[in-house]
Every structure is written in structure tokens, then in C-alpha cells.
Design an enzyme around this catalytic site. Structure first.
Site, PDB file in Angstrom:
ATOM      1  N   SER A   5       0.796  -1.163   0.127  1.00  0.00           N
ATOM      2  CA  SER A   5       0.120  -0.039  -0.086  1.00  0.00           C
ATOM      3  C   SER A   5       0.771   1.259   0.046  1.00  0.00           C
ATOM      4  O   SER A   5       1.767   1.598   0.921  1.00  0.00           O
ATOM      5  CB  SER A   5      -0.965   0.087   1.243  1.00  0.00           C
ATOM      6  OG  SER A   5      -1.747   1.232   1.478  1.00  0.00           O
ATOM      7  N   GLN A   7       0.075   4.161   0.041  1.00  0.00           N
ATOM      8  CA  GLN A   7      -0.583   5.262   1.251  1.00  0.00           C
ATOM      9  C   GLN A   7      -0.252   4.847   2.604  1.00  0.00           C
ATOM     10  O   GLN A   7       0.315   5.765   3.118  1.00  0.00           O
ATOM     11  CB  GLN A   7      -2.163   5.314   1.083  1.00  0.00           C
ATOM     12  CG  GLN A   7      -2.600   5.883  -0.256  1.00  0.00           C
ATOM     13  CD  GLN A   7      -3.089   4.699  -1.199  1.00  0.00           C
ATOM     14  OE1 GLN A   7      -2.295   3.707  -1.194  1.00  0.00           O
ATOM     15  NE2 GLN A   7      -4.030   4.981  -1.996  1.00  0.00           N
ATOM     16  N   ASP A 158      -5.446   0.513 -10.959  1.00  0.00           N
ATOM     17  CA  ASP A 158      -6.468   1.534 -11.134  1.00  0.00           C
ATOM     18  C   ASP A 158      -6.884   1.609 -12.667  1.00  0.00           C
ATOM     19  O   ASP A 158      -8.014   2.163 -12.879  1.00  0.00           O
ATOM     20  CB  ASP A 158      -6.276   3.004 -10.668  1.00  0.00           C
ATOM     21  CG  ASP A 158      -6.208   3.033  -9.086  1.00  0.00           C
ATOM     22  OD1 ASP A 158      -6.764   2.253  -8.556  1.00  0.00           O
ATOM     23  OD2 ASP A 158      -5.461   3.999  -8.707  1.00  0.00           O
ATOM     24  N   LYS A 185     -11.900  -1.935  -3.941  1.00  0.00           N
ATOM     25  CA  LYS A 185     -11.884  -0.664  -4.351  1.00  0.00           C
ATOM     26  C   LYS A 185     -13.247   0.151  -3.796  1.00  0.00           C
ATOM     27  O   LYS A 185     -13.972  -0.089  -3.053  1.00  0.00           O
ATOM     28  CB  LYS A 185     -11.461  -0.569  -5.808  1.00  0.00           C
ATOM     29  CG  LYS A 185     -10.059  -1.226  -6.022  1.00  0.00           C
ATOM     30  CD  LYS A 185      -8.970  -0.272  -5.303  1.00  0.00           C
ATOM     31  CE  LYS A 185      -7.805  -0.679  -5.886  1.00  0.00           C
ATOM     32  NZ  LYS A 185      -6.561   0.142  -5.215  1.00  0.00           N
ATOM     33  N   ARG A 189     -14.891  -3.524  -8.482  1.00  0.00           N
ATOM     34  CA  ARG A 189     -14.638  -3.284  -9.647  1.00  0.00           C
ATOM     35  C   ARG A 189     -14.730  -4.622 -10.460  1.00  0.00           C
ATOM     36  O   ARG A 189     -15.022  -4.317 -11.826  1.00  0.00           O
ATOM     37  CB  ARG A 189     -13.387  -2.554  -9.775  1.00  0.00           C
ATOM     38  CG  ARG A 189     -13.438  -1.073  -9.223  1.00  0.00           C
ATOM     39  CD  ARG A 189     -12.138  -0.373  -9.596  1.00  0.00           C
ATOM     40  NE  ARG A 189     -12.395   0.961  -8.905  1.00  0.00           N
ATOM     41  CZ  ARG A 189     -11.489   2.033  -8.805  1.00  0.00           C
ATOM     42  NH1 ARG A 189     -10.285   1.587  -8.977  1.00  0.00           N
ATOM     43  NH2 ARG A 189     -11.656   3.129  -8.396  1.00  0.00           N
ATOM     44  N   ARG A 233     -13.775   5.570 -11.450  1.00  0.00           N
ATOM     45  CA  ARG A 233     -13.283   4.896 -12.773  1.00  0.00           C
ATOM     46  C   ARG A 233     -14.228   3.984 -13.478  1.00  0.00           C
ATOM     47  O   ARG A 233     -13.970   4.029 -14.712  1.00  0.00           O
ATOM     48  CB  ARG A 233     -12.078   4.149 -12.013  1.00  0.00           C
ATOM     49  CG  ARG A 233     -11.027   4.899 -11.521  1.00  0.00           C
ATOM     50  CD  ARG A 233      -9.388   4.317 -11.329  1.00  0.00           C
ATOM     51  NE  ARG A 233      -8.906   5.092 -10.474  1.00  0.00           N
ATOM     52  CZ  ARG A 233      -8.287   6.372 -10.641  1.00  0.00           C
ATOM     53  NH1 ARG A 233      -8.315   6.718 -12.023  1.00  0.00           N
ATOM     54  NH2 ARG A 233      -7.562   6.829  -9.785  1.00  0.00           N
TER      55      ARG A 233
END
Length: 282
Positions: A5, A7, A158, A185, A189, A233
């Protein structure tokens, strides 16, 4: 870290700037490294070492002396992906996206599109502060199906929704492996892509962590209303599909697009697309 990750890694490294001694993060697979590159650009003592099994060890020394320095912020590759793929699918297009970030830990989509035979030229390549960027010029042409290995997922997690759209237009089968992370996500997705493509007349097979797309070798039918599931997205990907499909595609809610790309509709319509908000005042 149990899961790679960027982040979480970045938060720990930033905290390590104000912590005595050395702070180290070990990630199971390489994640985006913009933070490490920029901290090093400002003078921080950041070390990166590859380890067995694909792991990566990132260390930062506390109380580093940082100094202001010029920074060039490249165009965001994840946002650029939508007009880039649109230009590959809409006949008569030619689009140049300037100064797009090409950090190698972000550009799995570009590699996939090139393997599919996409007409994408890379020009004016530059580097500042460790960040690579270049101009990307795209034109339409035939695409072919490919298998995208699981190992490529961290560099394009992504971009799977818009790659799925490109795969729908390709000749042959495209198979995504190791994409279970897409289920956690902003939406599931993986399921959203499968459901949306099927609604547009594209053959799909959804697995627990895989997706198989039977390309049409041309434009899908479209003629569907897609549940965007409050996911920016998913919404943008299916608007791109609609721009090149045989019949229009509608998304049920486009508000989430502002999460990452508030100028999306204006930019795409400025390029020649016909996207509108239904029910908007004249």
C-alpha cells in the site's frame, strides 16, 4: 506490510522524518514510489533495497535536513488513461497528451496496450527528481487480446476498468489474472466491469480474482445503462466505451467522477466526444 500500500507506506515514511533513528517499511511487492522519490529530491536519506520473493525494503533516516527545490508535477497517468484509450478506439482520432508521468511502477497499462498492438508513440522523454514523464500520442487501430499476468497488477490496479473497455474492442480473448484486490476498491470493480460489459453485449467470464473478456474485434453494441456504483473509474470507463460503441451508453450517476477528474466531461467534449448530463439545465 501484509499488503503493498503506497498510502500506508508513505504515512510511515513521513512519520519517520520526525523519529529518531531509522524507520523501515517492508512491502510484499513494490508499490508506487512517488513519496520516496520526492523525499530524496528534497534531501532526505532514503534507502531502497530489493529482497527475496519480490519484497522491497524502504528505509528513512530521522531528522534529515530537507531543502526546498523546484518540482515538476507530471500529468497523472491514471487520469490520462481515459482519453488515451478513447483515442485508440474512436476512428479518425489523433491525440497527444503532454508531460504524462511514466513512473515504471505506474505504467502497466501502457505495457498492456502496446502488447495489444496499440498505436502509441512516446516522445520528449524527460526526468526530474527521479520522476519520468513524456508525451504520449495515440491513434486508432486494431487491437488484439492478451493475457495480463498477476504480477503486473500493482503497476496498473486503477487502470483495469479502462483496459477492460479496450479489451472489449480487441480481436480475441483478453484475460486478467490476480485482480482480487479490485473487489475492495471504491466498488467491487471486478463485478462492475463484468456486469457493465455484459450489458453492452460483450462476452465476459468473472472469476474470484480473474476476468476473461471476449473481444468483439470492433465496436460493442452499447445501448445500455450502467450502474457506476459511485465509482469514478467505472463511470469514466463506460463513458469512454459509449463514445465508440454502436449505440449510446448511459451511466446512472456521474457525480463520483469529480473524485479524481472533475474536468473529465469538459475535456472529452472539447476533444469531440458527445457526453452530456441528462436532465441538466440548458
Amino acid at each position: 506490510l501484509l499488503v503493498a500500500s503506497a498510502q500506508v507506506k508513505s504515512a510511515i515514511l513521513l512519520a519517520g522524518l520526525n523519529t529518531r533513528g531509522e524507520t523501515t517499511v517492508i512491502e510484499p511487492n513494490p508499490s508506487r514510489d512517488h513519496t520516496e522519490l520526492m523525499l530524496r529530491h528534497f534531501g532526505a536519506d532514503v534507502g531502497v533495497a530489493e529482497q527475496d520473493g519480490g519484497k522491497r525494503r524502504i528505509s528513512i533516516a530521522g531528522y534529515s535536513e530537507l531543502a526546498g527545490t523546484p518540482v515538476t508535477v507530471p500529468g497523472d497517468f491514471s487520469s490520462a488513461a481515459f482519453p488515451l484509450v478513447a483515442a485508440l478506439l474512436v476512428g479518425g482520432s489523433k491525440l497527444c497528451l503532454r508531460r504524462v508521468g511514466l513512473n515504471p511502477l505506474r505504467t502497466g497499462l501502457l505495457q498492456c496496450l502496446q502488447e495489444m498492438g496499440a498505436a502509441i508513440a512516446v516522445g520528449d522523454e524527460q526526468d526530474q527528481g527521479g520522476e519520468a514523464f513524456a508525451d504520449l500520442t495515440a491513434e486508432p487501430g486494431p487491437l488484439r487480446g492478451i493475457t495480463v499476468p498477476a504480477a503486473r497488477a500493482p503497476s496498473m490496479i486503477d487502470e483495469y476498468p479502462i483496459l477492460a473497455v479496450a479489451a472489449a474492442f480487441a480481436q480475441g480473448i483478453t484475460h486478467f489474472e490476480g485482480i482480487g484486490e479490485l473487489r475492495v476498491k471504491e466498488s467491487d470493480r471486478l463485478a462492475a466491469m463484468a456486469q457493465g460489459l455484459a450489458a453492452c453485449g460483450v462476452g465476459v467470464e468473472e472469476g474470484a480474482d480473474s476476468l476473461t473478456i471476449h473481444g468483439r474485434g470492433g465496436a460493442p453494441e452499447g445501448n445500455a445503462t450502467i450502474a457506476a456504483k459511485l465509482d469514478h473509474r467505472i463511470a469514466m470507463a463506460f463513458l469512454v466505451l459509449g463514445a465508440a460503441a454502436e449505440k449510446p451508453v448511459t451511466i446512472d450517476d456521474g457525480a463520483a467522477i469529480a473524485t479524481s477528474f472533475p474536468e473529465f466531461l469538459d475535456l472529452m467534449n472539447g476533444l469531440g466526444a458527445a457526453m452530456e448530463v441528462i436532465g441538466a439545465p440548458a
